[in-house]
Scaffold this motif. Sequence first.
Motif, PDB file in Angstrom:
ATOM      1  N   LEU A   1       0.576  -1.192   0.336  1.00 39.51           N
ATOM      2  CA  LEU A   1       0.106  -0.027  -0.106  1.00 39.51           C
ATOM      3  C   LEU A   1       0.485   1.430  -0.160  1.00 39.51           C
ATOM      4  O   LEU A   1       0.222   2.406  -0.662  1.00 39.51           O
ATOM      5  CB  LEU A   1      -0.883  -0.301   1.245  1.00 39.51           C
ATOM      6  N   ALA A   2       2.442   1.299   0.665  1.00 37.10           N
ATOM      7  CA  ALA A   2       2.949   2.391   0.850  1.00 37.10           C
ATOM      8  C   ALA A   2       4.295   3.025  -0.751  1.00 37.10           C
ATOM      9  O   ALA A   2       4.875   3.648  -0.565  1.00 37.10           O
ATOM     10  CB  ALA A   2       3.677   2.013   1.458  1.00 37.10           C
ATOM     11  N   SER A   3       3.938   1.593  -1.915  1.00 37.91           N
ATOM     12  CA  SER A   3       4.597   1.322  -2.757  1.00 37.91           C
ATOM     13  C   SER A   3       4.878   2.440  -3.107  1.00 37.91           C
ATOM     14  O   SER A   3       5.549   3.551  -3.690  1.00 37.91           O
ATOM     15  CB  SER A   3       4.488   0.248  -3.937  1.00 37.91           C
ATOM     16  N   SER A   4       3.465   3.059  -3.964  1.00 37.61           N
ATOM     17  CA  SER A   4       3.655   4.198  -4.862  1.00 37.61           C
ATOM     18  C   SER A   4       4.053   5.352  -3.742  1.00 37.61           C
ATOM     19  O   SER A   4       4.699   6.394  -4.804  1.00 37.61           O
ATOM     20  CB  SER A   4       2.622   4.141  -5.273  1.00 37.61           C
TER      21      SER A   4
ATOM     22  N   SER B   1       8.206 -11.270  -1.166  1.00 34.41           N
ATOM     23  CA  SER B   1       6.534 -11.441  -1.460  1.00 34.41           C
ATOM     24  C   SER B   1       6.624 -10.641  -2.993  1.00 34.41           C
ATOM     25  O   SER B   1       6.124  -9.881  -2.994  1.00 34.41           O
ATOM     26  CB  SER B   1       6.206 -10.969  -0.095  1.00 34.41           C
ATOM     27  N   PRO B   2       5.791 -11.414  -3.696  1.00 35.38           N
ATOM     28  CA  PRO B   2       6.097 -10.822  -4.939  1.00 35.38           C
ATOM     29  C   PRO B   2       4.533 -10.829  -4.887  1.00 35.38           C
ATOM     30  O   PRO B   2       3.374 -10.464  -4.328  1.00 35.38           O
ATOM     31  CB  PRO B   2       6.433 -11.800  -6.328  1.00 35.38           C
ATOM     32  N   CYS B   3       4.382  -9.434  -5.603  1.00 40.13           N
ATOM     33  CA  CYS B   3       2.751  -8.685  -5.093  1.00 40.13           C
ATOM     34  C   CYS B   3       2.780  -7.502  -6.813  1.00 40.13           C
ATOM     35  O   CYS B   3       3.969  -6.508  -7.361  1.00 40.13           O
ATOM     36  CB  CYS B   3       3.442  -7.719  -4.610  1.00 40.13           C
ATOM     37  N   ILE B   4       2.211  -7.385  -7.724  1.00 37.86           N
ATOM     38  CA  ILE B   4       1.793  -5.906  -8.712  1.00 37.86           C
ATOM     39  C   ILE B   4       2.334  -4.847  -8.519  1.00 37.86           C
ATOM     40  O   ILE B   4       2.518  -4.271  -9.417  1.00 37.86           O
ATOM     41  CB  ILE B   4       0.670  -5.951  -9.580  1.00 37.86           C
ATOM     42  N   ASP B   5       1.981  -4.392  -6.990  1.00 38.86           N
ATOM     43  CA  ASP B   5       2.781  -3.158  -6.808  1.00 38.86           C
ATOM     44  C   ASP B   5       3.514  -2.624  -6.093  1.00 38.86           C
ATOM     45  O   ASP B   5       3.571  -1.408  -7.342  1.00 38.86           O
ATOM     46  CB  ASP B   5       1.470  -2.419  -5.442  1.00 38.86           C
ATOM     47  N   VAL B   6       4.084  -3.911  -6.091  1.00 46.87           N
ATOM     48  CA  VAL B   6       5.855  -3.245  -6.121  1.00 46.87           C
ATOM     49  C   VAL B   6       6.434  -3.621  -6.979  1.00 46.87           C
ATOM     50  O   VAL B   6       7.855  -2.944  -7.377  1.00 46.87           O
ATOM     51  CB  VAL B   6       6.386  -4.174  -4.420  1.00 46.87           C
ATOM     52  N   MET B   7       5.446  -4.832  -8.051  1.00 46.45           N
ATOM     53  CA  MET B   7       6.133  -4.607  -8.592  1.00 46.45           C
ATOM     54  C   MET B   7       6.549  -3.466 -10.023  1.00 46.45           C
ATOM     55  O   MET B   7       7.266  -2.459 -10.596  1.00 46.45           O
ATOM     56  CB  MET B   7       5.582  -5.983  -9.497  1.00 46.45           C
ATOM     57  N   ASP B   8       5.226  -2.632 -10.172  1.00 51.34           N
ATOM     58  CA  ASP B   8       4.844  -1.392 -10.186  1.00 51.34           C
ATOM     59  C   ASP B   8       5.602  -0.279  -9.947  1.00 51.34           C
ATOM     60  O   ASP B   8       6.606   0.230 -10.335  1.00 51.34           O
ATOM     61  CB  ASP B   8       3.474  -1.089 -10.090  1.00 51.34           C
ATOM     62  N   ALA B   9       5.864  -0.079  -8.473  1.00 52.18           N
ATOM     63  CA  ALA B   9       7.038   0.729  -7.671  1.00 52.18           C
ATOM     64  C   ALA B   9       8.208   0.165  -8.538  1.00 52.18           C
ATOM     65  O   ALA B   9       9.019   1.619  -8.760  1.00 52.18           O
ATOM     66  CB  ALA B   9       7.242   0.666  -6.961  1.00 52.18           C
ATOM     67  N   ILE B  10       9.005  -0.544  -8.526  1.00 47.89           N
ATOM     68  CA  ILE B  10      10.087  -1.033  -8.928  1.00 47.89           C
ATOM     69  C   ILE B  10      10.326  -0.739 -10.490  1.00 47.89           C
ATOM     70  O   ILE B  10      11.488  -0.324 -11.081  1.00 47.89           O
ATOM     71  CB  ILE B  10      10.248  -2.898  -8.937  1.00 47.89           C
ATOM     72  N   VAL B  11       9.405  -0.910 -11.411  1.00 48.98           N
ATOM     73  CA  VAL B  11       9.296  -0.242 -12.853  1.00 48.98           C
ATOM     74  C   VAL B  11       9.422   1.349 -13.311  1.00 48.98           C
ATOM     75  O   VAL B  11      10.708   1.490 -13.752  1.00 48.98           O
ATOM     76  CB  VAL B  11       7.909  -1.068 -13.827  1.00 48.98           C
TER      77      VAL B  11
ATOM     78  N   ASP C   1      12.707   0.781 -22.219  1.00 51.54           N
ATOM     79  CA  ASP C   1      10.946   0.319 -22.030  1.00 51.54           C
ATOM     80  C   ASP C   1      10.710  -1.251 -22.158  1.00 51.54           C
ATOM     81  O   ASP C   1      10.725  -1.674 -21.632  1.00 51.54           O
ATOM     82  CB  ASP C   1      10.643   0.997 -23.320  1.00 51.54           C
ATOM     83  N   GLU C   2      11.862  -1.832 -22.641  1.00 54.06           N
ATOM     84  CA  GLU C   2      12.587  -2.774 -23.009  1.00 54.06           C
ATOM     85  C   GLU C   2      12.580  -3.890 -21.515  1.00 54.06           C
ATOM     86  O   GLU C   2      12.089  -4.759 -21.378  1.00 54.06           O
ATOM     87  CB  GLU C   2      13.708  -3.715 -23.794  1.00 54.06           C
ATOM     88  N   GLN C   3      13.495  -3.273 -20.852  1.00 56.18           N
ATOM     89  CA  GLN C   3      14.142  -3.879 -19.655  1.00 56.18           C
ATOM     90  C   GLN C   3      12.462  -3.202 -18.698  1.00 56.18           C
ATOM     91  O   GLN C   3      12.430  -4.776 -18.070  1.00 56.18           O
ATOM     92  CB  GLN C   3      14.766  -2.888 -19.233  1.00 56.18           C
ATOM     93  N   ALA C   4      11.875  -3.363 -18.890  1.00 52.70           N
ATOM     94  CA  ALA C   4      10.691  -2.514 -17.920  1.00 52.70           C
ATOM     95  C   ALA C   4       9.691  -3.745 -18.324  1.00 52.70           C
ATOM     96  O   ALA C   4       8.878  -4.285 -16.998  1.00 52.70           O
ATOM     97  CB  ALA C   4       9.806  -1.036 -17.605  1.00 52.70           C
ATOM     98  N   ARG C   5       9.843  -3.876 -19.829  1.00 57.57           N
ATOM     99  CA  ARG C   5       8.333  -5.034 -19.767  1.00 57.57           C
ATOM    100  C   ARG C   5       8.781  -5.898 -19.420  1.00 57.57           C
ATOM    101  O   ARG C   5       8.322  -7.079 -19.396  1.00 57.57           O
ATOM    102  CB  ARG C   5       8.607  -4.474 -21.567  1.00 57.57           C
ATOM    103  N   GLN C   6       9.849  -6.536 -19.620  1.00 50.67           N
ATOM    104  CA  GLN C   6      10.650  -7.778 -19.212  1.00 50.67           C
ATOM    105  C   GLN C   6      10.519  -8.459 -17.883  1.00 50.67           C
ATOM    106  O   GLN C   6      10.202  -9.183 -17.414  1.00 50.67           O
ATOM    107  CB  GLN C   6      12.226  -7.351 -19.074  1.00 50.67           C
ATOM    108  N   ARG C   7      10.496  -7.585 -16.806  1.00 52.09           N
ATOM    109  CA  ARG C   7      10.214  -7.022 -15.569  1.00 52.09           C
ATOM    110  C   ARG C   7       8.791  -7.616 -15.461  1.00 52.09           C
ATOM    111  O   ARG C   7       8.403  -8.238 -14.308  1.00 52.09           O
ATOM    112  CB  ARG C   7      10.010  -5.963 -14.388  1.00 52.09           C
ATOM    113  N   TYR C   8       7.731  -7.247 -16.211  1.00 52.73           N
ATOM    114  CA  TYR C   8       6.598  -8.208 -15.837  1.00 52.73           C
ATOM    115  C   TYR C   8       6.729  -9.477 -16.622  1.00 52.73           C
ATOM    116  O   TYR C   8       5.108 -10.341 -15.585  1.00 52.73           O
ATOM    117  CB  TYR C   8       5.572  -7.127 -16.909  1.00 52.73           C
ATOM    118  N   ILE C   9       7.693  -9.804 -17.116  1.00 49.46           N
ATOM    119  CA  ILE C   9       7.365 -11.342 -17.919  1.00 49.46           C
ATOM    120  C   ILE C   9       7.883 -11.609 -16.990  1.00 49.46           C
ATOM    121  O   ILE C   9       7.052 -13.234 -16.621  1.00 49.46           O
ATOM    122  CB  ILE C   9       8.329 -11.201 -19.173  1.00 49.46           C
ATOM    123  N   GLU C  10       8.902 -11.225 -15.931  1.00 53.86           N
ATOM    124  CA  GLU C  10       9.215 -11.833 -14.820  1.00 53.86           C
ATOM    125  C   GLU C  10       8.110 -12.461 -13.458  1.00 53.86           C
ATOM    126  O   GLU C  10       7.927 -13.176 -13.003  1.00 53.86           O
ATOM    127  CB  GLU C  10      10.300 -11.137 -13.513  1.00 53.86           C
TER     128      GLU C  10
END
Length: 385
Positions: free
Chosen positions: A251-254, A280-290, A300-309
Amino acid sequence: MELDLIWILIGLPLAFGLGWLASRLDLRQLRIDNRQAPRAYFKGLNFLLNEQQDKAIDAFIEAVQNDPDTSELHFALGNLFRRRGEYERAVRVHEHLLSRGDLSTADRQRAQNALAKDYVKAGLLDRAEDALKKLEGTSFEGQARLARLAIYERSREWPQAREVAEQLELSGEVSFSVRKAHYLCEQARELNAQGDAAGAAKLLETAMTEAPDAPRPRLLLGQLQLNMGLAVQACETLGQLFDKGSVAAPLASSSLVRAALSAQRVPQTLQLLQTHYAQSPCIDVMDAIVALEKANHASDEQARQRYIEHLQKQPSLLAASRWLAGADLGNETTRAPVQKALEQASRPLARYRCAACGFEAKEHFWHCPGCQAWDSYPPRRVEEL
């Protein structure tokens, strides 16, 4: 003299006979009354068991009319009225009981408790509060305090709610430290809305001291510090949620991303987020990492690769939608409708859902607006539950 003696001899048997006849008439009437009252009472119970509440009420009213001094019949009748939503009639029944001078102390307390329930069900919260206060020092004290606590929460009277919670703690009930921290957070939000950010911060610090494991005070304080321009302090405050592995950290990621960018602490924050995500994988934390990696000049390609992971760790329409947003499929006319359909399908999955009542919302709630439960919203999206 002889005449007087004769009258005495005649009068004594006559008086005895009349007395015997009167006693027989009284006993007969008593038997009739006793047969009538139980018959009406048991008839009412039979209707109640058969879920025929209208007929049950008529039977109980008949029983009460036959024996108006029977308190149990009044209690049964009052409870039936309340269950049917006829709160005004329930109130009259219980007020009548309280007006009786021959009522025992236990029954008087019971009637007072029933009257308070009538007021609560009818939504007359002021009257309910007064009725519940009269139960202090009785066997219904604990129930009355819990009911008052619910009233204060419903009417957003947080100082009064906190006072009652402290009374419940002192009386040996469960710990209310987290609940009291929520009350301070609610007060802090109100103060901040009024422009008193310093007062709000003080309340949040108090909440953190009283409930160090509660995530909400720390989250709100970090967001408040960020809005006050204290980006470095906000990074430290929000970062502690990730350091401790709090389940509410996503909840604090953004907010942490914004604080890191303002404080120019991108590398440290990025490392913190990556460590938390690995555990603890989580889409909100992944968005913050990207977001931070892009700020740190990632392509942008590296960012997209994060979502593949992320998709390799767990299936996610949200992650697939984010990956597709930057994909080069060679034909924009093909990609656009596919992405639109995917976003529409994933939109409900981005909500938060109350674990107690199932109420869904776009934002996370600490106090469910549906069932009024506290901490019933998991800090993860519906897709990840």
